[in-house]
Design an enzyme around this catalytic site. Structure first.
Site, mmCIF file in Angstrom:
data_model
loop_
_atom_site.group_PDB
_atom_site.id
_atom_site.type_symbol
_atom_site.label_atom_id
_atom_site.label_comp_id
_atom_site.label_asym_id
_atom_site.label_seq_id
_atom_site.Cartn_x
_atom_site.Cartn_y
_atom_site.Cartn_z
ATOM 1 C CG ASP A 199 4.092 2.797 3.300
ATOM 2 O OD1 ASP A 199 5.290 2.668 2.980
ATOM 3 O OD2 ASP A 199 3.636 2.363 4.360
ATOM 4 C CG ASP A 252 13.246 4.120 2.515
ATOM 5 O OD1 ASP A 252 12.073 4.173 2.095
ATOM 6 O OD2 ASP A 252 13.572 4.465 3.650
#
Ligand code: NAG
Ligand code: NAG
Ligand code: NAG
Ligand code: NAG
Length: 472
Positions: free
Chosen positions: A116, A343
């Protein structure tokens, strides 16, 4: 129109609906449960870079081992981030947004964890942890959907507890992880960091994915979630005892150059249709760029930050300024102050309305906006042709960043999206409407774009370098 999915897919989606948290919203969520006051920092950062930075080959490379549905907390973070920017559309992509997982060794024990870039902690459940429902009722361990029984400190010869400290992440929607803190040897892709601090979770309200057993964050130290004292109930927001996350400690210990890179592979149509089975996921590279072929096109740009509440600027996502998008018909489009987040957890490119409208109109046959889903649909025959090397009918598309033109392969701009209620194959465009082109709105360059570049994050200079990948 409703888009249907295979039974396997629906099972995964079911997990997705239950999915859990990350550290990103902690500070804001805890401080102001009703409002996530995250906004774009103005003025934007700029740096004086004439040429792209020279990035070495990575010393350590880890393959992404699996994809898991994007966590609800990450979806929400992105949603709030985008919503706070005036009229940015709140559509955040198709249902099949996924995050990437990689293998990690902690104290000699192996785990799959989520990678992440929007949070900073490393945490694992500890064997014997207690699982809770969102309403704080004790439930069986299995209900937390971790993949393993957890980390066992007693079986590690290198584990050292950090006494009188606690790990604590809580979210406005009742999800939480609390526990102790420890140090151990952590290895990813052959990069081994001794005495890395991490959270050892003993209580979790966590709706896992059944594939991973924790998370490793690559964002900045300011987002870490360790507090002084052994009682989490006494933790105060903002009272974190900040530590160096895995990659930052590796850099501090001079084990690796300050760059990490993410490369995502396109995969075959069959693999994309059955996306959870995709074996061609790409690399997480530590210390430079991974061993993939690149062209001579590259650019280095500053990462744009966001402010949290009234606090300082934080770097959350890979947000960069986009000069423009070029495609047949793009000449007259006025894009002012258009930034986009790179992203890995979003499948599509979600771009300004005029870009989406004009680009989809340029397909042959033209893309059609489906009112039910709000998505532009395109003819599936284009996908078959593109797979066979014929991209006719799919308009070429490029993203200009840092003055350099990055081309998106036609094969990325038509995506298989399952079947409709009559059993017909449905395909969607890689470019979808992310809201009006207004200054300050936040758009997303997802996997459709990222399949075509190597993105490298320089944690010291706070820049991103993009290398265009050679055609593959
Ligand atoms: C934790 O708090 C105690 C008491 O205030 C203090 O002595 C100690 O230095 C703190 N520890 C850390 C790591 O900040
Ligand atoms: C720490 O954990 C406790 C118990 O879950 C929770 O009530 C509290 O809000 C948390 N504090 C912070 C700052 O996250
Ligand atoms: C996807 O998987 C299903 C079930 O295994 C299979 O029937 C189907 O042919 C696959 N689709 C493609 C495009 O390979
Ligand atoms: C583009 O739009 C902005 C804001 O709407 C405006 O200030 C600017 O003059 C426009 N530029 C051109 C070339 O039309």
């Amino acid at each position: 129109m409703r888009l249907f999915r295979s039974p396997r897919y629906n099972m995964v989606l079911h997990f997705a609906l239950l999915v859990a948290l990350n550290g990103l919203l902690l500070a804001t969520a805890a401080a102001a449960p009703d409002t996530f006051n995250i906004r774009r920092v103005v003025p934007q950062r700029s740096i004086d870079i004439q040429n792209a930075q020279i990035i070495p080959q990575a010393s350590f490379v880890s393959s992404f081992s699996s994809k898991v549905p994007r966590r609800a907390a990450k979806k929400r973070a992105l949603l709030e981030l985008r919503r706070s920017a005036s009229k940015t559309s709140t559509i955040i992509g198709t249902d099949d947004n996924e995050e990437y997982a990689t293998s990690i060794t902690v104290g000699g024990q192996n785990f799959e964890v989520i990678d992440d870039t929007g949070s900073s902690d490393l945490f694992l459940p500890q064997v014997g942890f207690q699982c809770f429902s969102l309403s704080d009722a004790s439930v069986p361990e299995a209900d937390c959907f971790f993949c393993t029984a957890g980390f066992d400190p007693a079986k590690s010869r290198t584990f050292k507890p950090f006494n009188n400290m606690n790990f604590n992440i809580t979210f406005a929607d009742q999800e939480f992880l609390t526990g102790g803190v420890g140090f151990d040897t952590v290895s990813i892709g052959g990069l081994s960091v001794a005495q890395q601090e991490f959270g050892v979770v003993t209580k979790a309200a966590w709706n896992g994915d059944g594939v991973t057993s924790g998370l490793v964050g690559f964002a900045f130290p300011g987002l870490t979630s360790v507090f002084n004292g052994s009682n989490p109930d006494l933790d105060v927001p903002g009272g974190q005892v900040v530590y160096q996350p895995f990659f930052f400690k590796a850099v501090e210990d001079e084990l690796v150059q300050p760059f990490f890179s993410v490369t995502l592979d396109r995969g075959s149509v069959a693999a994309r249709t059955n996306s959870t089975l995709d074996p061609h996921l790409g690399f997480l590279a530590l210390g430079g760029i991974p061993p993939v072929a690149v062209t001579g096109t590259s650019a280095t740009v500053p990462i744009q930050g966001f402010s949290i509440s009234s606090g300082a600027s934080e770097l959350f996502f890979y947000d960069v300024d986009v000069d423009k998008y070029t495609f047949p018909g793009s000449a007259g489009i006025n894009l002012t102050g258009s930034s986009a987040i790179l992203d890995t957890g979003t499948t599509l490119n979600l771009l300004p309305t005029p870009v989406a409208n004009a680009y989809n109109a340029a397909f042959d046959p033209p893309g059609q906006l489906d009112p039910g889903s709000g998505l532009f649909l395109v003819d599936c025959s284009l996908l078959t042709k593109a797979t066979n090397g014929n991209s006719k009918g799919i308009p070429p598309f490029s993203v200009v960043i840092g003055g350099k033109v990055f081309q998106v392969d036609g094969r990325d701009n038509v995506l298989p999206a399952g079947t409709d209620e009559n059993g017909n194959e449905v395909c969607i465009s890689g470019v979808q409407d992310g809201g009006p082109a207004e200054d300050g709105n936040i758009f997303i360059l997802g996997d459709v774009f990222l399949h075509n570049v190597v993105s490298t994050f320089d944690v010291q200079r706070e820049t991103i370098t993009l290398h265009e990948r050679a055609k593959y």
